[in-house]
Design a protein around this motif. Structure first.
Motif, PDB file in Angstrom:
ATOM      1  N   THR A 517       0.828  -1.205   0.000  1.00 52.03           N
ATOM      2  CA  THR A 517       0.000   0.000   0.000  1.00 52.03           C
ATOM      3  C   THR A 517       0.861   1.254   0.000  1.00 52.03           C
ATOM      4  N   SER A 518       1.949   1.264   0.760  1.00 54.52           N
ATOM      5  CA  SER A 518       2.832   2.433   0.809  1.00 54.52           C
ATOM      6  C   SER A 518       3.446   2.705  -0.557  1.00 54.52           C
ATOM      7  N   ALA A 519       3.855   1.654  -1.254  1.00 51.24           N
ATOM      8  CA  ALA A 519       4.434   1.840  -2.591  1.00 51.24           C
ATOM      9  C   ALA A 519       3.429   2.460  -3.542  1.00 51.24           C
ATOM     10  N   ALA A 520       2.199   1.955  -3.523  1.00 50.07           N
ATOM     11  CA  ALA A 520       1.165   2.490  -4.424  1.00 50.07           C
ATOM     12  C   ALA A 520       0.782   3.922  -4.048  1.00 50.07           C
ATOM     13  N   MET A 521       0.575   4.159  -2.753  1.00 51.16           N
ATOM     14  CA  MET A 521       0.162   5.484  -2.308  1.00 51.16           C
ATOM     15  C   MET A 521       1.266   6.517  -2.497  1.00 51.16           C
ATOM     16  N   THR A 522       2.519   6.094  -2.373  1.00 50.85           N
ATOM     17  CA  THR A 522       3.637   7.012  -2.601  1.00 50.85           C
ATOM     18  C   THR A 522       3.627   7.521  -4.027  1.00 50.85           C
ATOM     19  N   LEU A 523       3.380   6.633  -4.981  1.00 46.88           N
ATOM     20  CA  LEU A 523       3.324   7.032  -6.378  1.00 46.88           C
ATOM     21  C   LEU A 523       2.177   8.013  -6.617  1.00 46.88           C
ATOM     22  N   VAL A 524       1.012   7.701  -6.055  1.00 45.88           N
ATOM     23  CA  VAL A 524      -0.164   8.558  -6.264  1.00 45.88           C
ATOM     24  C   VAL A 524       0.060   9.941  -5.644  1.00 45.88           C
ATOM     25  N   HIS A 525       0.497   9.987  -4.390  1.00 45.56           N
ATOM     26  CA  HIS A 525       0.665  11.263  -3.710  1.00 45.56           C
ATOM     27  C   HIS A 525       1.800  12.088  -4.309  1.00 45.56           C
ATOM     28  N   LEU A 527       2.684  12.165  -7.455  1.00 49.37           N
ATOM     29  CA  LEU A 527       2.150  12.776  -8.668  1.00 49.37           C
ATOM     30  C   LEU A 527       1.232  13.941  -8.338  1.00 49.37           C
ATOM     31  N   LEU A 528       0.404  13.780  -7.295  1.00 52.83           N
ATOM     32  CA  LEU A 528      -0.512  14.857  -6.912  1.00 52.83           C
ATOM     33  C   LEU A 528       0.242  16.089  -6.435  1.00 52.83           C
ATOM     34  N   VAL A 529       1.251  15.883  -5.569  1.00 52.27           N
ATOM     35  CA  VAL A 529       1.995  17.028  -5.051  1.00 52.27           C
ATOM     36  C   VAL A 529       2.819  17.694  -6.153  1.00 52.27           C
ATOM     37  N   ILE A 530       3.408  16.887  -7.034  1.00 51.57           N
ATOM     38  CA  ILE A 530       4.167  17.458  -8.148  1.00 51.57           C
ATOM     39  C   ILE A 530       3.250  18.278  -9.055  1.00 51.57           C
ATOM     40  N   SER A 531       2.058  17.771  -9.305  1.00 53.44           N
ATOM     41  CA  SER A 531       1.099  18.519 -10.123  1.00 53.44           C
ATOM     42  C   SER A 531       0.726  19.835  -9.453  1.00 53.44           C
ATOM     43  N   PHE A 532       0.480  19.785  -8.152  1.00 52.01           N
ATOM     44  CA  PHE A 532       0.159  21.012  -7.407  1.00 52.01           C
ATOM     45  C   PHE A 532       1.302  22.016  -7.498  1.00 52.01           C
ATOM     46  N   THR A 533       2.534  21.523  -7.343  1.00 50.27           N
ATOM     47  CA  THR A 533       3.699  22.402  -7.394  1.00 50.27           C
ATOM     48  C   THR A 533       3.865  23.008  -8.782  1.00 50.27           C
ATOM     49  N   THR A 534       3.642  22.209  -9.797  1.00 48.27           N
ATOM     50  CA  THR A 534       3.792  22.699 -11.172  1.00 48.27           C
ATOM     51  C   THR A 534       2.764  23.768 -11.500  1.00 48.27           C
ATOM     52  N   ILE A 535       1.545  23.603 -11.013  1.00 45.73           N
ATOM     53  CA  ILE A 535       0.469  24.544 -11.350  1.00 45.73           C
ATOM     54  C   ILE A 535       0.565  25.825 -10.527  1.00 45.73           C
ATOM     55  N   PHE A 536       0.690  25.677  -9.206  1.00 47.57           N
ATOM     56  CA  PHE A 536       0.612  26.846  -8.320  1.00 47.57           C
ATOM     57  C   PHE A 536       1.977  27.432  -7.968  1.00 47.57           C
ATOM     58  N   LYS A 537       3.063  26.675  -8.158  1.00 47.34           N
ATOM     59  CA  LYS A 537       4.424  27.126  -7.928  1.00 47.34           C
ATOM     60  C   LYS A 537       4.605  27.812  -6.569  1.00 47.34           C
ATOM     61  N   ASN A 540       7.559  27.554  -1.141  1.00 42.73           N
ATOM     62  CA  ASN A 540       8.114  26.616  -0.170  1.00 42.73           C
ATOM     63  C   ASN A 540       8.469  25.264  -0.771  1.00 42.73           C
ATOM     64  N   LEU A 541       7.939  24.953  -1.975  1.00 43.23           N
ATOM     65  CA  LEU A 541       8.149  23.630  -2.553  1.00 43.23           C
ATOM     66  C   LEU A 541       8.761  23.735  -3.939  1.00 43.23           C
ATOM     67  N   ASN A 542       9.878  23.059  -4.122  1.00 41.17           N
ATOM     68  CA  ASN A 542      10.367  22.826  -5.469  1.00 41.17           C
ATOM     69  C   ASN A 542      10.138  21.359  -5.804  1.00 41.17           C
ATOM     70  N   MET A 543      10.687  20.884  -6.895  1.00 47.81           N
ATOM     71  CA  MET A 543      10.411  19.522  -7.328  1.00 47.81           C
ATOM     72  C   MET A 543      10.907  18.485  -6.320  1.00 47.81           C
ATOM     73  N   LEU A 544      12.109  18.702  -5.777  1.00 51.70           N
ATOM     74  CA  LEU A 544      12.661  17.745  -4.827  1.00 51.70           C
ATOM     75  C   LEU A 544      11.793  17.642  -3.576  1.00 51.70           C
ATOM     76  N   TRP A 545      11.431  18.783  -2.995  1.00 49.34           N
ATOM     77  CA  TRP A 545      10.634  18.763  -1.769  1.00 49.34           C
ATOM     78  C   TRP A 545       9.216  18.277  -2.035  1.00 49.34           C
ATOM     79  N   SER A 546       8.734  18.470  -3.254  1.00 48.40           N
ATOM     80  CA  SER A 546       7.418  17.925  -3.613  1.00 48.40           C
ATOM     81  C   SER A 546       7.441  16.403  -3.607  1.00 48.40           C
ATOM     82  N   VAL A 547       8.504  15.833  -4.159  1.00 54.27           N
ATOM     83  CA  VAL A 547       8.630  14.370  -4.178  1.00 54.27           C
ATOM     84  C   VAL A 547       8.738  13.840  -2.753  1.00 54.27           C
TER      85      VAL A 547
END
Length: 1012
Positions: A517-525, A527-537, A540-547
């Motif tokens: 479950t952790s492996a699957a949820m890590t992938l999902v979350h 992607l969600l955080v990276i998408s949020f970071t890409t859109i709203f920039k 406090n978050l760059n790509m590394l901290w988003s991951v």
């Protein structure tokens, strides 16, 4: 309940086998082999799943600490603007105040102010006082040619940060202290780069930190760097500077405009021996003679600047903000009469003592820039030193007013272009608002006010600007801080649920679900955080901290979801009383955890944590003493009382080893020194410790098999070699032996390194390779019984009652030998007592039947903290034993240097993390329920993490709460960093070594040999 995914168990043996080709006995043996193989696979699968889940917890906590660190450890806003002469409005400005064409800048690392002034009476120390008199003598004899001032550093007092401040004029930040060993080129405006920009050649020789920071600005054919961090080497850098300095002054003076030399011998002598050592006297005498020769070679157009970047405390270390660490010396000299005096009484050492005239170190930046005809660096916050511009008669207020106003202009430009400083809301009760103050300065210049008054207004403006910048010198990232605290809090709650609330049988079944479950949820979350970071920039978050945030959210959901799916929240809360609270011992443990967490709410409690921890351990010993008499067995009563008394005495003896921090003042007297008797203690414990361990093994008849080789031969030999290494070190640095004999230093050094490498190689490589092959501490006793018909042979396994614990303890000895090697003599004595205390505690745990009780783990944790302090450490930067990094290497070699410092600093925590498994393994016979045994070890390991997580979480919260406290960078921040490092280390050791390697190996090995 769902069954664990894994190997399938063979069908039950059919005792009646119709039409079988093999006889019943052969079929039975085959069945037993298959069953044994199945059980081994099942143990291996279950063990691997436990390790993976513990790694998930480790990742989650490390990410939480990383987020808090990112938000809390400050980063100063740096403007990339560069100052120019044209920007200062008058093109001739840069040349107007430049009486010198050349400069010789000599930095004597750790040159404390009282090293260069006369000290008389009882306070004078023959080792570091009155051995460097030339600076004060020149200052007294030639007042118009020289200047001597107290040079006040800004904390942190580490070399790299001091160089940044001394060249840019800006304030350092605490986070820079972590980069003291990994400097990058300074892109911020500084006087070294300004020299290059104005066509001047800069020659350099000495500490290679300069080349890390200023390499593009130094003349490539006149740069001679030397490695700087080997604090055991007092002479290489200094001899290298001398080798190149005088030839460049004699024969190559036409090739350079500024010659920089950085000496390290005084600093390294302090780190290695402390200031009270004959080597310090020799170093100061050497520097005194060197400065005398340099002065004789100067011409009228050359300025000499000699200064220290910081001082040192009574132990010879630095990094904090004590008076001795902050007060360095500044000396300026020229053959031309250039310096004035404000008033003679400001410089009378006999009258003023500690109130001797002082300036900030950043004041050197505008001073040297103006004297060399350079624009003042853009980010400078320093003030020009009055004596350098007031004229030889001390009356040139006109020139002083010009340089003061130029500096004020530069500071005003910096403020206007800084987002942090441009919005001026800071009000000081004594002065007007900064913007209004600047307006008054401009008016005063136009109206040509009294120059003395105008100069005072300039200094007031400069001082007020510096005061405001100090109050706003950094920006806290509150969102990252909040994320870090939240992640650590959640990890703590999950650890409590995982380790103490959910039954072990269920946890064994859920481990595989946690991982998937952790492996699957890590992938999902992610992607969600990276998408949020890409859109709203968000800032406090760059790509590394988003991951990293996505990974942490995935782990949280991956562990929590299977538990919530199976159990309700009310049911989990109900388990707190049933599973967490066992008896009165648990209440005592909870009280200690709560009190230990609360001491971080007060700087006074943090200062005296070593005494508090010793008190708690003594209290446990008294409780165990009285609790022992409630045992039903009278022999056990006496045995428990005996071990309780021994535990108390060992705690008291250990706490007598003291390394005091500055804030403890006269109420604490340090005795943590390398002396003849402390070196002698190594040999004493080399004989006693193996005997002590042997006696504990004899209780369960386990001193057989590999035990004598590991304990009586191996441990004793390694400790004797370690003692020999420290004996050579003591002789090499002894006043007596150096006065009486001609010490062969190179031979001693080569022998020490050889011994250290032999011990380290055997401890971490050879012995662990042998241990991996599976030595057992048992003896097979064969007996023959003859009756009337046949001879019967029986086998008695001696040591059967402690097969796991005795074999596991051999691995602890391997690591212990390596940790002993990198500790100082009294630290070795402390660790020897720690081993005895742990074995005594294991006996008490068995007698009191508290193997999985919270109190056992808490006492183990307290032992780690007690011996952290008694091995010569405190939660301060200057208490780190950097010199231990060079026990096995002559220079910095990754990872050996770093590993030695880590094992020296966190050795007690490493030993305790390894020994936490012994609470379940000690004094138990082989069991057919190996998975259950692993589960209990994981439970105790998780409990230790729970305890440390509580302490770490408390320091995070309180350090953030006190982030504007006067003592935040001196007490609270170092304590938070220590707790963070301890928690990370515990996660790594417990998950990968204790549970991942050693525990699994011992249990699996026993099953392979005996098939239980």
């Amino acid at each position: 309940m769902d069954k664990v995914d894994g190997p399938k168990e063979p069908e039950e043996f059919p005792f009646v086998v119709p039409n079988s080709q093999m006889d019943q006995q052969q079929q039975y043996l085959r069945y037993m082999d298959e069953r044994h193989e199945y059980r081994n696979r099942k143990i291996k699968t279950s063990h691997g799943q436990y390790v993976k889940v513990m790694v998930l917890f480790a990742i989650l906590q490390i990410i939480g600490i990383a987020f808090f660190t990112k938000g809390f450890l400050l980063s100063r806003q740096v403007l990339q603007n560069r100052a120019t002469c044209q920007e200062q409005q008058e093109s001739e400005t840069c040349e107007r105040f430049s009486p010198f064409k050349k400069s010789v800048v000599l930095l004597i690392d750790a040159l404390r102010f009282d090293f260069v002034i006369p000290v008389e009476g009882e306070s004078a120390d023959p080792y570091y006082h009155n051995n460097f008199p030339i600076l004060y003598e020149q200052f007294v004899k030639h007042p118009r040619n020289s200047l001597l001032l107290k040079f006040i550093a800004d904390p942190p007092t580490t070399t790299l940060q001091r160089l940044k401040g001394l060249t840019t004029g800006s304030l350092p930040t605490f986070v820079d202290a972590g980069s003291n060993f990994d400097g990058d080129t300074i892109e911020e405006d500084n006087w070294v780069s300004q020299l290059r920009d104005h066509g001047k050649n800069v020659a350099f020789v000495g500490d290679d930190t300069w080349t890390a920071l200023f390499s593009p600005f130094l003349h490539s054919n006149m740069t001679y760097p030397y490695p700087s961090l080997n604090v055991w080497d007092l002479h290489t850098v200094d001899n290298g500077v001398i080798e190149h300095l005088f030839p460049m002054m004699h024969n190559r003076s036409h090739e350079w405009d500024v010659l920089i030399g950085h000496f390290l011998g005084v600093d390294h002598c302090g780190h290695r021996y402390g200031p009270r050592h004959y080597a310090m006297k020799q170093k100061l005498n050497q520097m005194n003679n060197l400065i005398d020769q340099v002065i004789s070679l100067l011409d009228d157009d050359t300025l000499l600047v000699v200064f220290g970047d910081h001082g040192m405390d009574y132990t010879g270390n630095h990094g904090g903000e004590s008076k001795d660490e902050l007060e360095a010396a500044l000396f300026m000299y020229s053959k031309r009469k250039n310096f004035g005096r404000l008033a003679e009484e400001y410089y009378d050492v006999a009258e003023l003592g500690n109130n001797y005239r002082s300036v900030n170190q950043i004041d050197l930046v505008p001073t040297i820039s103006l004297l060399m005809g350079l624009p003042i660096p853009y980010n400078n916050l320093g003030s020009p030193i009055e004596e350098a511009f007031i004229g030889p008669d001390g009356k040139d207020q006109h020139q002083l007013a010009k340089v003061n106003f130029l500096t004020c202009q530069q500071i005003h430009r910096y403020r206007q272009h800084s987002d942090q400083l441009s919005s001026d809301t800071f009000i000081n009760s004594k002065f007007e608002e900064l913007s209004e103050h600047w307006t008054h300065l401009q008016q005063g210049k136009k109206e040509q006010l009294d120059l003395i008054k105008f100069n005072q207004q300039c200094y007031d403006y400069q001082s007020l600007s510096l005061e405001k910048c100090k109050s706003l010198w950094a920006t806290f990232d509150n969102i990252s801080i909040a994320i870090g605290i939240l992640l650590v809090t959640i990890s703590l709650l999950l650890l409590i649920i995982y380790g103490k609330l959910v039954p072990l049988v269920v946890i064994t079944q859920l481990n595989s679900q946690f991982i998937a479950t952790s492996a699957a949820m890590t992938l999902v979350h992610s992607l969600l955080v990276i998408s949020f970071t890409t859109i709203f920039k968000p800032e406090n978050l760059n790509m590394l901290w988003s991951v990293l945030l996505g990974i942490s959210l995935g782990i949280i959901n991956g562990i929590l979801a299977p538990i919530i799916d199976r159990y309700s929240v009310p049911w989990l809360l109900a388990q707190v009383r049933e599973n967490l609270i066992q008896n009165g011992w648990t209440y005592l443990a909870l009280a200690v955890v709560l009190m230990h967490s609360l001491i971080f709410t007060s700087n006074s409690f943090i200062i005296w944590e070593d005494k508090i921890v010793a008190f708690w351990l003594t209290s446990f010993g008294f409780c165990a003493f009285f609790k022992s008499f409630k045992h039903r067995n009278s022999y056990k009563q006496l045995l428990g009382a005996y071990h309780s008394i021994v535990f108390i005495l060992l705690t008291r003896i250990t706490s007598s080893i003291r390394f005091c921090r500055e804030e403890q003042g006269s109420k604490c007297l340090s005795n943590f020194e390398v002396t003849w008797w402390s070196v002698g203690l190594i040999y004493v414990f080399a004989l006693l410790l193996p005997k002590m361990i042997e006696k504990f093994f004899d209780i369960t008849h386990s001193f057989h098999g590999a035990a004598p080789l590991w304990i009586s031969t191996g441990l004793k030999s390694m400790m004797l070699l370690t003692g020999l290494m420290w004996t050579l070190e003591y002789i090499e640095n002894s006043d007596y032996f150096n006065a009486q004999f001609q010490i062969p230093f190179e031979a001693f050094k080569a022998t020490r390194l050889t011994i250290a490498r032999i011990v380290m190689g055997i401890s971490l490589i050879a012995s662990n390779f042998g241990w991996f092959l599976g030595p057992l501490c048992i003896k097979i006793d064969l007996k023959s019984d003859t009756d009337s018909q046949q001879v019967l042979k029986t086998a008695n396994i001696i040591g059967y009652g402690n097969v796991y614990g005795s074999a596991y303890f051999l691995f602890v000895i391997n690591v212990l030998c390596a940790v002993l090697l990198v500790n100082k003599p009294l630290g070795i004595a402390s660790l020897a007592l720690l081993v005895n205390q742990i074995l005594t505690l294991l006996e008490l745990i068995d007698i009191l039947n508290i193997r999985t009780n919270l109190i056992s783990v808490v006492v183990m944790g307290l032992l780690a903290y007690l011996h952290f302090f008694t091995t010569g450490h405190q939660a301060t930067l200057q208490a780190i034993h950097w010199d231990t990094g060079f026990i096995v290497t002559e220079s910095i070699v990754f990872p050996f240097t770093h590993l030695c410092i880590l094992m020296d600093t966190l050795g007690p925590f490493i030993i305790v993390c390894l020994c936490i498994a012994l609470m379940c393994l000690w004094k138990i016979p082989p069991t057919s329920k190996a998975i259950s045994l692993i589960s209990k070890i994981v439970e105790n390991s998780s409990t230790l993490l729970i305890y440390q997580s509580c302490l770490t979480l408390s320091t995070l919260i309180m350090t953030n709460h006190f982030r504007r406290h006067l003592m935040v960078w001196k007490i609270f921040a170092p304590r938070f960093m220590l707790n963070g490092i301890i928690l990370i280390t515990m996660n790594v050791i417990l998950s990968l070594v204790t549970v991942g390697f050693a525990t699994g190996r011992v249990i699996k090995r026993w099953n392979q040999v005996f098939g239980t």
